[in-house]
Write a protein that holds these residues in place. Structure first.
Motif, short mmCIF file in Angstrom:
data_model
loop_
_atom_site.label_atom_id
_atom_site.label_comp_id
_atom_site.label_asym_id
_atom_site.label_seq_id
_atom_site.Cartn_x
_atom_site.Cartn_y
_atom_site.Cartn_z
N LEU A 167 -6.57 6.69 -7.30
CA LEU A 167 -6.25 8.10 -7.04
C LEU A 167 -6.61 8.99 -8.24
CD1 LEU A 167 -2.83 7.68 -5.21
CD2 LEU A 167 -4.97 8.54 -4.20
N PHE A 168 -6.60 8.41 -9.42
CA PHE A 168 -6.95 9.15 -10.64
C PHE A 168 -8.40 8.94 -11.05
CE2 PHE A 168 -2.41 9.52 -10.87
CZ PHE A 168 -2.18 10.68 -11.58
N ASP A 169 -9.07 8.04 -10.36
CA ASP A 169 -10.45 7.69 -10.71
C ASP A 169 -10.54 7.22 -12.16
OD1 ASP A 169 -13.12 7.28 -10.07
OD2 ASP A 169 -13.73 9.28 -10.76
N ILE A 170 -9.60 6.32 -12.52
CA ILE A 170 -9.58 5.72 -13.86
C ILE A 170 -9.50 4.21 -13.72
CG2 ILE A 170 -8.58 7.72 -15.04
CD1 ILE A 170 -5.85 6.36 -14.91
N ASN A 171 -9.73 3.50 -14.79
CA ASN A 171 -9.67 2.05 -14.81
C ASN A 171 -8.21 1.61 -14.71
OD1 ASN A 171 -9.46 -0.70 -16.09
ND2 ASN A 171 -11.70 -0.43 -16.12
N VAL A 172 -7.95 0.55 -13.97
CA VAL A 172 -6.58 0.06 -13.81
C VAL A 172 -5.96 -0.31 -15.16
CG1 VAL A 172 -7.19 -2.37 -13.38
CG2 VAL A 172 -5.07 -1.41 -12.42
N ASN A 173 -6.78 -0.68 -16.16
CA ASN A 173 -6.24 -1.01 -17.47
C ASN A 173 -5.53 0.17 -18.11
OD1 ASN A 173 -7.16 -3.65 -17.33
ND2 ASN A 173 -9.13 -3.14 -18.26
N GLU A 174 -6.00 1.39 -17.83
CA GLU A 174 -5.32 2.58 -18.35
C GLU A 174 -3.93 2.71 -17.73
OE1 GLU A 174 -7.53 6.33 -18.97
OE2 GLU A 174 -9.24 5.23 -18.10
N PRO A 234 3.74 -3.39 -8.96
CA PRO A 234 2.89 -4.57 -9.03
C PRO A 234 1.43 -4.15 -9.25
CG PRO A 234 3.48 -4.11 -6.75
CD PRO A 234 4.26 -3.15 -7.62
N LEU A 235 0.60 -5.09 -9.62
CA LEU A 235 -0.79 -4.79 -9.95
C LEU A 235 -1.52 -4.07 -8.81
CD1 LEU A 235 -2.98 -4.89 -12.08
CD2 LEU A 235 -3.58 -7.18 -11.29
N ASP A 236 -1.26 -4.46 -7.57
CA ASP A 236 -1.92 -3.80 -6.44
C ASP A 236 -1.58 -2.31 -6.39
OD1 ASP A 236 -3.18 -6.11 -5.66
OD2 ASP A 236 -1.79 -6.55 -4.01
N THR A 237 -0.33 -1.97 -6.66
CA THR A 237 0.08 -0.56 -6.67
C THR A 237 -0.56 0.15 -7.85
OG1 THR A 237 2.16 -1.13 -5.59
CG2 THR A 237 2.07 1.00 -6.73
N GLN A 238 -0.63 -0.51 -9.01
CA GLN A 238 -1.29 0.09 -10.17
C GLN A 238 -2.75 0.37 -9.86
OE1 GLN A 238 -0.47 -1.91 -13.96
NE2 GLN A 238 1.37 -2.78 -13.04
N LYS A 239 -3.40 -0.52 -9.13
CA LYS A 239 -4.80 -0.31 -8.75
C LYS A 239 -4.94 0.90 -7.84
CE LYS A 239 -6.30 -5.11 -9.18
NZ LYS A 239 -6.70 -6.35 -8.46
N MET A 261 0.84 -1.18 0.00
CA MET A 261 0.00 0.00 0.00
C MET A 261 0.88 1.25 0.00
SD MET A 261 -3.15 0.79 2.48
CE MET A 261 -4.11 2.23 2.23
N LEU A 262 0.52 2.21 -0.79
CA LEU A 262 1.28 3.46 -0.86
C LEU A 262 1.13 4.24 0.44
CD1 LEU A 262 0.41 4.67 -4.48
CD2 LEU A 262 2.56 3.68 -3.68
N SER A 263 2.20 4.87 0.83
CA SER A 263 2.16 5.67 2.05
C SER A 263 1.28 6.90 1.84
CB SER A 263 3.57 6.13 2.44
OG SER A 263 4.05 7.06 1.49
N GLU A 264 0.85 7.47 2.93
CA GLU A 264 0.04 8.69 2.87
C GLU A 264 0.84 9.81 2.20
OE1 GLU A 264 -2.14 11.84 5.91
OE2 GLU A 264 -1.75 9.80 6.60
N LYS A 265 2.14 9.84 2.47
CA LYS A 265 3.01 10.87 1.88
C LYS A 265 3.02 10.78 0.35
CE LYS A 265 7.79 12.46 2.26
NZ LYS A 265 9.07 12.24 2.93
N THR A 266 3.14 9.56 -0.17
CA THR A 266 3.14 9.38 -1.62
C THR A 266 1.77 9.68 -2.21
OG1 THR A 266 4.96 7.80 -1.53
CG2 THR A 266 3.58 7.74 -3.51
N GLN A 267 0.72 9.25 -1.54
CA GLN A 267 -0.63 9.55 -2.02
C GLN A 267 -0.85 11.06 -2.10
OE1 GLN A 267 -3.62 7.46 0.27
NE2 GLN A 267 -2.54 5.50 0.08
#
Length: 171
Positions: free
Chosen positions: A49-56, A39-44, A1-7
């Motif tokens: 955060l962008f409110d886009i589909n993970v496929n993008e 990894p896929l979890d990070t891509q998700k 999971m991404l840290s709050e700082k990175t988010q």
């Protein structure tokens, strides 16, 4: 999971562009700097955060060789395979690098030190055949230079972290 700082850094990046999706590539750099790869979890998480589909997100990650879907070595070596370098011997250079490090293109060495990536134009045609070792342009490269290049790379911190650069710039 991404840290709050990175988010927070990713959300701040989105505000710098007229359309927030334009911040996707720098956001992926930030995520990769934290996790080490995408990894896929990070891509998700990035997609959310962008409110886009993970496929993008996945289409961007798989298109650019600067993004990694699996762990990479401490040092990343990009060997240019574009026409200028190819005409000056980059095919042989790639084979020599892989032989010396005992890896196949795209793989990480057994000691975790190096990952070798065949790359499209690295914008240093005047140094053909050339490599990008972490963030350093090296070339023209001859086989007899490789051992020294590897030794010098090991003495450095490794491939650069865009997150650290952002912090240094704004901190």
């Amino acid at each position: 999971m991404l840290s709050e700082k990175t988010q927070k850094a990713i959300l701040a990046l989105q505000k710098k562009y007229p359309g927030k999706r334009s911040a996707l590539i720098p956001a992926l750099h930030l995520a990769q700097a934290e996790v080490g790869y995408l990894p896929l979890d990070t891509q998700k998480e990035v997609a959310a955060l962008f409110d886009i589909n993970v496929n993008e997100v996945t289409s961007v990650v798989t298109f650019y060789d600067m993004f990694f879907e699996k762990p990479v070595g401490k040092h990343v070596i990009h060997v240019c395979k574009n026409i200028s370098c190819m005409l000056r011997g980059s095919d042989d250079l790639l084979k020599q690098v892989c032989r010396k490090l005992q890896v196949e293109p795209g793989e990480m060495s057994a000691d975790g030190e190096f990952t070798v990536i065949p790359s499209e134009c690295l914008a240093a045609c005047d140094k053909a055949p050339m490599m990008l070792v972490d963030d350093q342009v090296v070339g023209p490269v001859k086989e007899e230079y490789l051992d020294q290049i590897f030794v010098e790379a090991k003495m450095k911190p490794g491939h650069p972290s865009p997150l650290g650069k952002v912090e240094a710039h704004h901190g």
